[in-house]
Enzyme design. Structure first.
Site, PDB file in Angstrom:
ATOM      1  N   GLU A 173     -21.507   5.668  -5.734  1.00 30.06           N
ATOM      2  CA  GLU A 173     -21.009   5.624  -4.360  1.00 30.06           C
ATOM      3  C   GLU A 173     -20.065   6.789  -4.117  1.00 30.06           C
ATOM      4  O   GLU A 173     -20.122   7.435  -3.069  1.00 30.06           O
ATOM      5  CB  GLU A 173     -20.308   4.309  -4.053  1.00 30.06           C
TER       6      GLU A 173
ATOM      7  N   HIS B 236     -18.849   5.335   3.266  1.00 37.42           N
ATOM      8  CA  HIS B 236     -19.065   4.501   2.085  1.00 37.42           C
ATOM      9  C   HIS B 236     -20.527   4.117   1.974  1.00 37.42           C
ATOM     10  O   HIS B 236     -21.318   4.357   2.882  1.00 37.42           O
ATOM     11  CB  HIS B 236     -18.220   3.219   2.171  1.00 37.42           C
TER      12      HIS B 236
ATOM     13  N   GLU C 247     -20.499   1.789   6.215  1.00 38.09           N
ATOM     14  CA  GLU C 247     -21.243   1.412   5.017  1.00 38.09           C
ATOM     15  C   GLU C 247     -22.656   1.905   5.305  1.00 38.09           C
ATOM     16  O   GLU C 247     -23.420   1.283   6.032  1.00 38.09           O
ATOM     17  CB  GLU C 247     -21.204  -0.104   4.790  1.00 38.09           C
TER      18      GLU C 247
END
Length: 170
Positions: free
Chosen positions: A6, A61, A139
């Protein structure tokens, strides 16, 4: 999976976004100078936006939900001790613009969170709730989902996501 963490995804996408925004004349401040180590803490990321008198804060993210879950979601702040109604509303407008730009790039809102077609308001995320400026946390997709991972792990996918973010910010 496949060598992509990530952290690396976030860093590489942020580099593309920085370049796209600077090409449009924006001043861009990153909270990190490299993908090495840790930091800064979520409070400091938010306070950087205040200190730098940023117009917006965008935090990139990638999620790690169950492999059957897919899609992106955009997190916005909730009204509370550190978020005014005006900032909540401006953040919601930015989040809607991010969502719409991601959909225009061929990406789909998350199948595994509530909210409004990929926009979720939360009061427990310090980065967006302490920013003091319109703020969103993206996200970008689920790293455990094969389809999402393929997008996040490709240069084209990262460019599409960064382009959507640049378009939304502009």
């Amino acid at each position: 999976e496949g060598g992509l963490t990530e952290s690396r995804y976030n860093w590489e996408t942020a580099q593309v976004l920085r370049d796209l925004l600077q090409a449009r004349g924006a001043r861009v401040v990153l909270t990190r100078t490299s993908d090495d180590g840790w930091g800064p803490c979520v409070d400091q990321r938010a306070l950087t936006a205040q200190r730098e008198q940023a117009d917006v804060l965008v935090s990139i993210h990638a999620d790690g939900a169950d492999a059957s879950a897919s899609g992106f979601h955009v997190i916005t702040p909730a009204t509370g001790p550190t978020v005014t109604a005006a900032n909540r509303d401006a953040s919601a407008a930015l989040a809607a613009a991010v969502r719409d730009a991601l959909v225009a790039q061929g990406l789909s809102p998350a199948t595994y969170v509530g909210g409004d077609r990929g926009v979720v308001q939360r009061d427990d995320i310090a980065t967006v709730n302490r920013a003091g400026v319109p703020a969103v946390m993206l996200e970008s997709g689920n790293m455990h989902n094969a389809g999402d991972f393929a997008v996040l792990n490709s240069e084209d996918g990262r460019r599409r996501i960064a382009t959507a973010l640049a378009d939304a910010v502009a």
